[in-house]
Enzyme design. Structure first.
Site, PDB file in Angstrom:
ATOM      1  N   THR A 141     -39.727  69.732  48.475  1.00 14.37           N
ATOM      2  CA  THR A 141     -38.817  70.744  47.931  1.00 14.37           C
ATOM      3  C   THR A 141     -37.964  70.101  46.828  1.00 14.37           C
ATOM      4  OG1 THR A 141     -38.736  71.557  50.192  1.00 14.37           O
ATOM      5  CG2 THR A 141     -37.226  72.577  48.632  1.00 14.37           C
ATOM      6  N   ARG A 186     -49.493  73.046  54.534  1.00 15.75           N
ATOM      7  CA  ARG A 186     -49.959  71.672  54.322  1.00 15.75           C
ATOM      8  C   ARG A 186     -49.553  70.731  55.455  1.00 15.75           C
ATOM      9  NH1 ARG A 186     -46.196  69.858  49.268  1.00 15.75           N
ATOM     10  NH2 ARG A 186     -47.019  71.773  48.380  1.00 15.75           N
ATOM     11  N   ASN A 232     -36.341  66.287  60.874  1.00 12.23           N
ATOM     12  CA  ASN A 232     -37.439  67.048  60.281  1.00 12.23           C
ATOM     13  C   ASN A 232     -38.767  66.356  60.626  1.00 12.23           C
ATOM     14  OD1 ASN A 232     -39.484  67.698  58.336  1.00 12.23           O
ATOM     15  ND2 ASN A 232     -37.923  68.734  57.133  1.00 12.23           N
ATOM     16  N   GLU A 268     -27.055  74.330  52.889  1.00 13.69           N
ATOM     17  CA  GLU A 268     -27.481  72.937  53.018  1.00 13.69           C
ATOM     18  C   GLU A 268     -27.573  72.374  51.604  1.00 13.69           C
ATOM     19  OE1 GLU A 268     -30.652  71.935  55.714  1.00 13.69           O
ATOM     20  OE2 GLU A 268     -31.222  70.212  54.493  1.00 13.69           O
ATOM     21  N   GLU A 311     -37.389  76.025  58.246  1.00 17.31           N
ATOM     22  CA  GLU A 311     -37.255  76.105  56.782  1.00 17.31           C
ATOM     23  C   GLU A 311     -38.370  76.996  56.273  1.00 17.31           C
ATOM     24  OE1 GLU A 311     -37.496  72.326  54.923  1.00 17.31           O
ATOM     25  OE2 GLU A 311     -35.779  71.558  55.994  1.00 17.31           O
ATOM     26  N   HIS A 327     -32.125  65.809  52.285  1.00 15.47           N
ATOM     27  CA  HIS A 327     -33.181  65.459  51.336  1.00 15.47           C
ATOM     28  C   HIS A 327     -33.026  64.031  50.814  1.00 15.47           C
ATOM     29  CE1 HIS A 327     -36.583  65.887  48.721  1.00 15.47           C
ATOM     30  NE2 HIS A 327     -36.837  67.014  49.341  1.00 15.47           N
ATOM     31  N   GLY A 328     -34.032  63.231  51.139  1.00 21.67           N
ATOM     32  CA  GLY A 328     -34.092  61.861  50.625  1.00 21.67           C
ATOM     33  C   GLY A 328     -33.144  60.895  51.299  1.00 21.67           C
ATOM     34  N   ARG A 380     -44.832  75.957  55.376  1.00 21.98           N
ATOM     35  CA  ARG A 380     -45.116  76.259  53.966  1.00 21.98           C
ATOM     36  C   ARG A 380     -46.197  77.310  53.824  1.00 21.98           C
ATOM     37  NH1 ARG A 380     -43.883  73.237  49.474  1.00 21.98           N
ATOM     38  NH2 ARG A 380     -42.328  71.630  49.836  1.00 21.98           N
ATOM     39  N   ASP A 413     -41.899  67.414  59.795  1.00 18.00           N
ATOM     40  CA  ASP A 413     -43.026  67.847  58.949  1.00 18.00           C
ATOM     41  C   ASP A 413     -44.090  66.761  58.770  1.00 18.00           C
ATOM     42  OD1 ASP A 413     -41.711  70.210  58.544  1.00 18.00           O
ATOM     43  OD2 ASP A 413     -41.083  69.771  56.491  1.00 18.00           O
ATOM     44  N   HIS A 414     -43.600  65.518  58.574  1.00 21.34           N
ATOM     45  CA  HIS A 414     -44.571  64.487  58.191  1.00 21.34           C
ATOM     46  C   HIS A 414     -45.362  63.905  59.352  1.00 21.34           C
ATOM     47  CE1 HIS A 414     -43.659  65.257  54.201  1.00 21.34           C
ATOM     48  NE2 HIS A 414     -42.383  64.911  54.316  1.00 21.34           N
ATOM     49  N   HIS A 455     -38.366  62.454  56.100  1.00 19.34           N
ATOM     50  CA  HIS A 455     -39.320  61.483  55.578  1.00 19.34           C
ATOM     51  C   HIS A 455     -38.966  60.040  55.926  1.00 19.34           C
ATOM     52  CE1 HIS A 455     -41.247  59.001  52.432  1.00 19.34           C
ATOM     53  NE2 HIS A 455     -42.267  59.773  52.699  1.00 19.34           N
ATOM     54  N   HIS A 475     -40.674  72.840  58.294  1.00 19.51           N
ATOM     55  CA  HIS A 475     -40.878  73.719  57.144  1.00 19.51           C
ATOM     56  C   HIS A 475     -42.288  74.303  57.214  1.00 19.51           C
ATOM     57  CE1 HIS A 475     -40.669  74.036  52.425  1.00 19.51           C
ATOM     58  NE2 HIS A 475     -40.998  75.183  53.009  1.00 19.51           N
TER      59      HIS A 475
END
Ligand code: PXP
Length: 250
Positions: free
Chosen positions: A104, A52, A10, A154, A73, A192-193, A48, A12-13, A215, A46
Site C-alpha cells: 500500500t 495475492r 499484520n 491510521e 484492511e 507501515h514500514g 486484496r 499478510d506475509h 513485514h 489485508h
C-alpha cells in the site's frame, strides 16, 4: 492520553510465503494465534482484490477463531463491503489499492472521494463495524476524515520509516497529524514500514494509541521465531512509552 500503546500484528506475509508454493503451509491462522498468545492487541489482514496473500477462507477462519479483534484492511469496493458484512468482522481499515503496487503506497484520498467514502462508511457502520481510514500524514486529509463519521485514522508511517533523508521533517508531519487527529476526536493509529529501529520514535508520539506492524516482524521471525520477534517489538514500544510519559509525569 494513551500510555499503553496497542500493537496489531499484520500476518499478510505469512500468506505470501504460503501462496508462493500454493500449499497450506505456513498457515496465517497459526501465526495469528501465536501473535495472540504473545500479547498482540489485534490481528490485521489485508484482503486484496487480487488475493495475492490473505484469502477469503483465511478471513473466515480468523474471525471464527481469534479472541482478539481482526482488523480487516480493505479497499472501499462493493465486493469488500459484502465480505466484511457477511464475515461479521467488527472493524475495518479502508485503504487504497492499486493492482501493480508492491505494498500500500499511500493513504486513501478522501479529499477526492469524500461522498463515496462517506456513503461507504455509513453502510459499514449500519452493520456495527468500526471504521478506520488509512491516511497520509496530511492535515487536509485528516480534516476530511473527521467529517466522515469514522472512529479512527491510521497514519501512514512509510515516508518516515523508509526515507533516509528528511527524517526530521517526516517525523514532524507524523506528530502534527497525530495531534490534529486527536484534537478532532479521532483515535490515532499508525503503521507501515515500522521496524525495531523506527518504532521507538513513533511510540514517543503520545497521541498515537495503536501501531500495526507486519513485514518487519514476519521477516524477523525467520531468524528468531514469531513470538520473540513480537515480544522484542513490544519491549521497545513499552520502554519508549515509559521513558517519555510515565517518568515525565511522575
Ligand atoms: N497498516 C496498513 C494500513 C497497511 O496497509 C500495512 C501494510 O499492509 C501495514 C499497516 C503494515 O505495514 P508493514 O507490513 O510495512 O509493517
Amino acid at each position: 492520553m494513551n500510555f499503553k500503546l496497542k500493537l496489531g500484528i499484520n500476518i499478510d506475509h505469512v500468506a505470501t510465503i504460503r501462496n508462493a508454493r500454493g500449499v497450506l503451509h505456513p498457515d496465517p491462522l497459526k501465526a495469528a494465534l501465536i501473535a495472540q498468545n504473545a500479547g498482540a492487541d489485534n490481528i490485521t489482514a489485508h484482503l486484496r482484490e487480487d488475493r495475492r496473500h490473505i484469502s477469503d477462507i483465511d478471513i473466515k477462519k480468523l474471525v471464527k477463531t481469534l479472541r482478539i479483534p481482526l482488523n480487516l484492511e480493505m479497499a472501499p469496493t462493493n465486493e469488500m463491503l459484502n465480505i466484511a458484512i457477511s464475515s461479521k468482522v467488527k472493524r475495518v481499515c479502508l485503504v487504497p489499492e492499486k493492482r501493480k503496487e508492491i505494498t500500500t503506497e499511500g493513504g486513501l484520498d478522501v479529499l477526492k472521494n469524500k461522498k463515496k467514502i462517506f456513503n461507504f462508511v455509513k453502510k459499514l457502520k449500519k452493520n456495527n463495524i468500526k471504521v478506520s481510514i488509512f491516511t497520509d500524514p496530511d492535515i487536509k486529509q485528516i480534516s476530511v476524515c473527521s467529517n466522515l463519521n469514522v472512529s479512527s485514522v491510521e497514519i501512514h508511517t512509510g515516508e518516515f520509516c523508509d526515507n533516509k533523508k528528511n527524517k526530521r521533517y517526516e517525523y514532524e508531519k507524523l506528530k502534527k497529524s497525530a495531534i490534529f487527529a486527536k484534537k478532532n476526536n479521532l483515535e490515532c493509529h499508525a503503521g507501515h514500514g515500522i521496524s525495531y529501529e523506527t518504532v521507538g520514535r513513533i511510540s514517543e508520539i503520545k497521541e498515537i494509541s495503536e501501531l500495526n506492524i507486519g513485514h518487519f516482524i514476519i521477516g524477523e521471525a525467520i531468524f528468531v521465531g514469531l513470538k520473540k520477534s513480537i515480544l522484542k517489538m513490544r519491549k521497545i514500544i513499552d520502554n519508549s512509552r515509559k521513558k517519555n510519559f510515565y517518568l515525565k509525569s511522575a
